[in-house]
Design an enzyme around this catalytic site. Sequence first.
Site, short mmCIF file in Angstrom:
data_model
loop_
_atom_site.label_atom_id
_atom_site.label_comp_id
_atom_site.label_asym_id
_atom_site.label_seq_id
_atom_site.Cartn_x
_atom_site.Cartn_y
_atom_site.Cartn_z
N SER A 15 2.59 -11.99 -5.37
CA SER A 15 2.86 -12.51 -4.02
C SER A 15 2.48 -11.49 -2.94
CB SER A 15 4.33 -12.94 -3.88
OG SER A 15 5.20 -11.83 -3.85
N ASN A 16 2.61 -10.22 -3.25
CA ASN A 16 2.14 -9.22 -2.27
C ASN A 16 0.62 -9.22 -2.17
OD1 ASN A 16 4.28 -7.49 -0.89
ND2 ASN A 16 5.05 -7.63 -3.00
N HIS A 108 7.74 -0.73 -2.65
CA HIS A 108 8.93 -0.71 -3.51
C HIS A 108 10.07 -1.43 -2.79
CE1 HIS A 108 11.63 0.74 -6.61
NE2 HIS A 108 12.48 1.11 -5.66
N GLU A 173 8.60 -7.76 2.63
CA GLU A 173 7.50 -7.06 1.95
C GLU A 173 6.17 -7.66 2.40
OE1 GLU A 173 7.66 -6.36 -2.31
OE2 GLU A 173 9.82 -6.54 -2.31
C1 GRF Z 1 7.76 -6.52 -5.40
O1 GRF Z 1 9.14 -6.68 -5.20
C2 GRF Z 1 7.34 -5.10 -5.15
O2 GRF Z 1 8.10 -4.46 -4.16
C3 GRF Z 1 7.61 -4.44 -6.49
O3 GRF Z 1 7.24 -5.41 -7.44
C4 GRF Z 1 7.37 -6.72 -6.86
C5 GRF Z 1 6.04 -7.37 -7.00
O4 GRF Z 1 6.08 -8.72 -6.60
N1 GRF Z 1 6.88 -3.21 -6.61
P1 GRF Z 1 4.72 -9.53 -6.48
O5 GRF Z 1 4.03 -9.46 -7.83
O6 GRF Z 1 3.91 -8.92 -5.41
O7 GRF Z 1 5.15 -10.94 -6.16
#
Ligand code: GRF
Length: 219
Positions: A15-16, A108, A173
């Site tokens: 998702s990021n 994070h 995020e």
């Molecule tokens: C996020 O909560 C990020 O902060 C952590 O791992 C998760 C990844 O989520 N490092 P996604 O795969 O980006 O949805």
Amino acid sequence: MARLRVGVLLSGRGSNLRALLDACADPDYPAEIVLVVTDRAKAPGLAVAAVAGIPGIVVPHSARPAFATGVDALLRDRQVELVCLAGFMRVLDASFVEAWRDRMVNIHPSLLPAFPGLGAQRQALAAGVRFAGCTVHFVRPEVDAGPIIAQAVVPAQPNDDEASLSARILEVEHRLYPLALRLIAEGRVRVVAEKVEIDGWRAPAITVLNPCERLRDQL
Ligand code: GRF
């Protein structure tokens, strides 16, 4: 102006990655994602990359140095200038981290240096914090450590469980990572004595209390 060439490393949902890709879809955004690498063939993030037409490459995790050598070769081959870790669940070889020093960032889900490592949101709830959040930082060999670039804060609510707090953090995020990447790509971010300086940095002029007793305190 040429856009900063970014490689994303992930292990999961992506998702990021999607949030970064959405930002990069704006032609005025100063970065572009040119490569996605994962250690997990089943990572849903690979589909996110595919939809955007970005090459997604699986490097099965073997010994830590061999994995790092393979990833490093891919990044260099694609002329990657900055690495974004986005839910990448492996500890990277220290020599790889050193080779990408100040050119690799991570997100994070806690207000570092509080709650590094796995289950950051669970750790925050167990500690009874009134605020939680997320951090984008340059990567150092120690897990979830390194100069802090940007942070976002969310309140802990009285009835939060891990899922509700994680969802609230994840939402910010998705705003924070594109912001931090933009600042880096604009050349405004540098590390001085292991702290980050940002040209034209402005902090919000608000202070928030939690708990707050009156409705107007919550505005
Ligand atoms: C996020 O909560 C990020 O902060 C952590 O791992 C998760 C990844 O989520 N490092 P996604 O795969 O980006 O949805």
